[in-house]
Design an enzyme around this catalytic site. Structure first.
Site, PDB file in Angstrom:
ATOM      1  N   ARG A  66     118.664  13.307  67.700  1.00  0.00           N
ATOM      2  CA  ARG A  66     117.517  14.230  67.580  1.00  0.00           C
ATOM      3  C   ARG A  66     116.955  14.624  68.929  1.00  0.00           C
ATOM      4  O   ARG A  66     115.789  14.996  69.055  1.00  0.00           O
ATOM      5  CB  ARG A  66     116.414  13.630  66.713  1.00  0.00           C
ATOM      6  N   GLU A  85     109.237  32.835  73.933  1.00  0.00           N
ATOM      7  CA  GLU A  85     109.595  34.235  73.809  1.00  0.00           C
ATOM      8  C   GLU A  85     108.799  34.980  72.750  1.00  0.00           C
ATOM      9  O   GLU A  85     109.354  35.559  71.825  1.00  0.00           O
ATOM     10  CB  GLU A  85     111.104  34.366  73.517  1.00  0.00           C
ATOM     11  N   HIS A 124     129.205  39.772  82.480  1.00  0.00           N
ATOM     12  CA  HIS A 124     127.836  39.988  82.007  1.00  0.00           C
ATOM     13  C   HIS A 124     126.964  40.680  83.061  1.00  0.00           C
ATOM     14  O   HIS A 124     126.303  41.680  82.775  1.00  0.00           O
ATOM     15  CB  HIS A 124     127.216  38.648  81.595  1.00  0.00           C
TER      16      HIS A 124
HETATM   17 ZN   LIG Z   1     121.552  38.348  81.770  1.00  0.00          ZN
END
Ligand SMILES: [Zn+2]
Ligand SMILES: NC(=O)c1ccc[n+]([C@@H]2O[C@H](COP(=O)([O-])OP(=O)(O)OC[C@H]3O[C@@H](n4cnc5c(N)ncnc54)[C@H](O)[C@@H]3O)[C@@H](O)[C@H]2O)c1
Length: 362
Positions: free
Chosen positions: A121, A237, A264
Site C-alpha cells: 500500500r 492538478e 515527445h
Molecule cells: Zn511533456
C-alpha cells in the site's frame, strides 16, 4: 551542487542537482532514515552506464541492494513489467523501511514509482533521473503511471518521492537527440513562467548545447524550481498545474498520430509553435514574441514545422480524445507574453487551423 526543496506541506523533499550527485545517493538515503534493503529499479539503457555507480553508492552506505533491470523503451511501462517488479520486491524482502530507487528516464520513474506507490500500500521511493526530460519534468511532481493498450498513463497514482538526485554527469551518455528533446520542456518553462529565464536561454545557447556544467546547473535548477512551485500550489492538478501542458494539446496529438517519427519533446516543440500561432491569430500574443519562441526552438535544434503532412482528421480525433479534454471543448494554454500564459477554451476548428500552419513554410 544545487539543492531545491519541493514545497509540499509535511512531505517536502529535495532535488539535488550537480555533476557527481549520484555519489550522494547512499549517504542521503541513510540520512533520511532508511535502513536495510533497497531495490534499485533500473532502465537497462541507463544501467549500462550508471548502474554500477548507483549500486556502489548504496552498498558503501550499508544498504543490501537488489538491482532489478527493466528493458528500455516506453513498452516497458506496462502491467507485465509492473507485476514483475512487485514479485521482485517480494523476493528481495522489501519492508516498510526499505526504499525503491529508480534509475533512468521518465519511463522507469513512472513505472518504478507506481510499483512503489502500490507495493505494501505504498513504500518510499527515490528518483535518480538520467535523461534531461526526467530531470526537468518527469521526476518532479509525484505523478506515477503505467500505460494501457487504450492509451498512455491511464493507470497511476500520485506518489511523491522522498528525494531526487539529478546527476548532471549522467547526461553525457545520453544520445544528443534525447538531450535536445528535453530542452523543449526547458524552453516551455521560460514561456509559461519566466521571461528572464527565456532570455538567458537565448543568450546562453552554445553553453547549454555543449552541456557546460554551469549552464546545465542553471537550466535544470530553474526548470525544477518553476515546476516545483507550480506543483506546490496545485499538487492534484485542479487548476494551475494545467499551465505545464503548454504546447501539449497539439503536441500530444502529433505524438499519437506520428509517434514513431518524433520524440515527445519534439512534439512539444511543434505544439508550442502551433500554440504561438493560435495566440497571435487571436490577437493575444505579439508577433515578435511568437517569433522569438519559434527562433529559440529552432536554435536548440528542435522541429518547428512538419516535414510531412499528417492526416488532419486523425489529429482532431487525437485532440478530442486526450484525457484532459472536457466534452468536445479544448482547453488550451496560450501565451499572452513570453513568461505568462492563460488557459482558455478553444473550438476544435481553431486548433486544427493552428495545427495546419505547421505545414506552411515560414
Ligand atoms: Zn511533456
Ligand atoms: N510523471 C511525470 O510527471 C512525467 C512527465 C513527463 C514525462 N513522463 C513520462 O516520461 C517518459 C519519457 O521519459 P524519457 O524521455 O526520459 O524517456 P525514457 O525513460 O524512455 O528514456 C529515453 C531513452 O534514454 C535511455 N537513457 C536514459 N538515461 C540514459 C543515459 N544517462 N545515458 C544513455 N541512455 C539513457 C533509455 O534507455 C531510453 O532508451 C514517458 O513515459 C512519459 O509519459 C512523466
Amino acid at each position: 551542487m544545487r539543492e531545491i526543496v519541493v514545497p509540499l506541506a509535511g512531505r517536502e523533499y529535495s532535488i539535488l542537482i550537480g555533476p557527481g550527485a549520484l555519489r550522494e545517493l547512499g549517504p542521503r538515503l541513510a540520512a533520511l532514515g532508511f535502513r536495510g534493503r533497497v531495490a534499485l529499479v533500473q532502465d537497462a539503457g541507463a544501467a549500462r552506464h550508471h548502474g554500477a555507480a548507483a549500486a556502489a553508492s548504496l552498498t558503501q552506505a550499508g544498504f543490501q541492494t537488489t538491482a532489478i533491470d527493466v528493458p528500455a523503451g516506453e513498452a516497458s511501462k506496462c502491467l507485465a513489467q509492473l507485476g514483475a517488479l512487485w514479485d521482485a520486491f517480494a523476493a528481495a524482502g522489501l519492508d516498510r523501511r526499505s526504499a525503491v530507487v529508480t534509475l533512468g528516464g521518465g519511463m522507469i520513474g513512472d513505472l518504478g514509482g507506481f510499483a512503489a506507490a502500490t507495493y505494501l500500500r505504498g513504500i518510499d521511493f527515490v528518483q535518480v533521473p538520467t535523461t534531461l526530460l526526467a530531470q526537468v519534468d518527469a521526476s518532479v511532481g509525484g505523478k506515477t503511471a503505467i500505460d494501457l493498450p487504450a492509451g498512455k498513463n491511464l493507470v497511476g497514482a500520485f506518489h511523491q518521492p522522498r528525494l531526487v538526485i539529478a546527476d548532471l554527469a549522467t547526461l553525457r551518455t545520453l544520445p544528443e537527440r534525447e538531450y535536445r528533446a528535453g530542452l523543449a520542456e526547458v524552453i516551455k518553462y521560460g514561456v509559461i513562467a519566466d521571461a528572464a529565464f527565456f532570455g538567458d536561454l537565448e543568450s546562453h545557447r552554445e553553453a547549454a548545447l555543449r552541456q557546460e556544467i554551469g549552464a546545465l546547473t542553471y537550466l535544470v535548477g530553474s526548470s525544477c524550481e518553476i515546476k516545483a512551485q507550480v506543483v506546490g500550489e496545485d499538487e492534484r492538478e485542479s487548476g494551475l498545474r494545467a499551465i505545464l501542458n503548454y504546447g501539449h494539446t497539439i503536441g500530444h496529438a502529433i505524438e499519437t498520430v506520428a509517434h514513431f517519427r518524433y520524440l515527445h519533446g519534439e512534439c512539444v516543440s511543434l505544439g508550442m509553435v502551433a500554440a504561438g500561432r493560435l495566440a497571435v491569430t487571436r490577437g493575444l500574443l505579439a508577433e515578435s514574441h511568437e517569433q522569438r519562441i519559434r527562433a529559440l526552438l529552432a536554435a536548440y535544434g528542435l522541429p518547428t514545422a512538419l516535414d510531412e503532412p499528417l492526416p488532419a482528421e486523425a489529429i482532431l480525433e487525437a485532440m478530442l480524445h486526450d484525457k484532459k479534454t472536457r466534452s468536445g471543448e479544448l482547453n488550451f494554454v496560450l501565451a499572452s507574453h513570453i513568461g505568462e500564459v492563460q488557459v482558455l477554451p478553444v473550438p476544435p476548428e481553431e486548433a486544427l487551423a493552428a495545427y495546419a500552419t505547421l505545414h506552411e513554410p515560414r
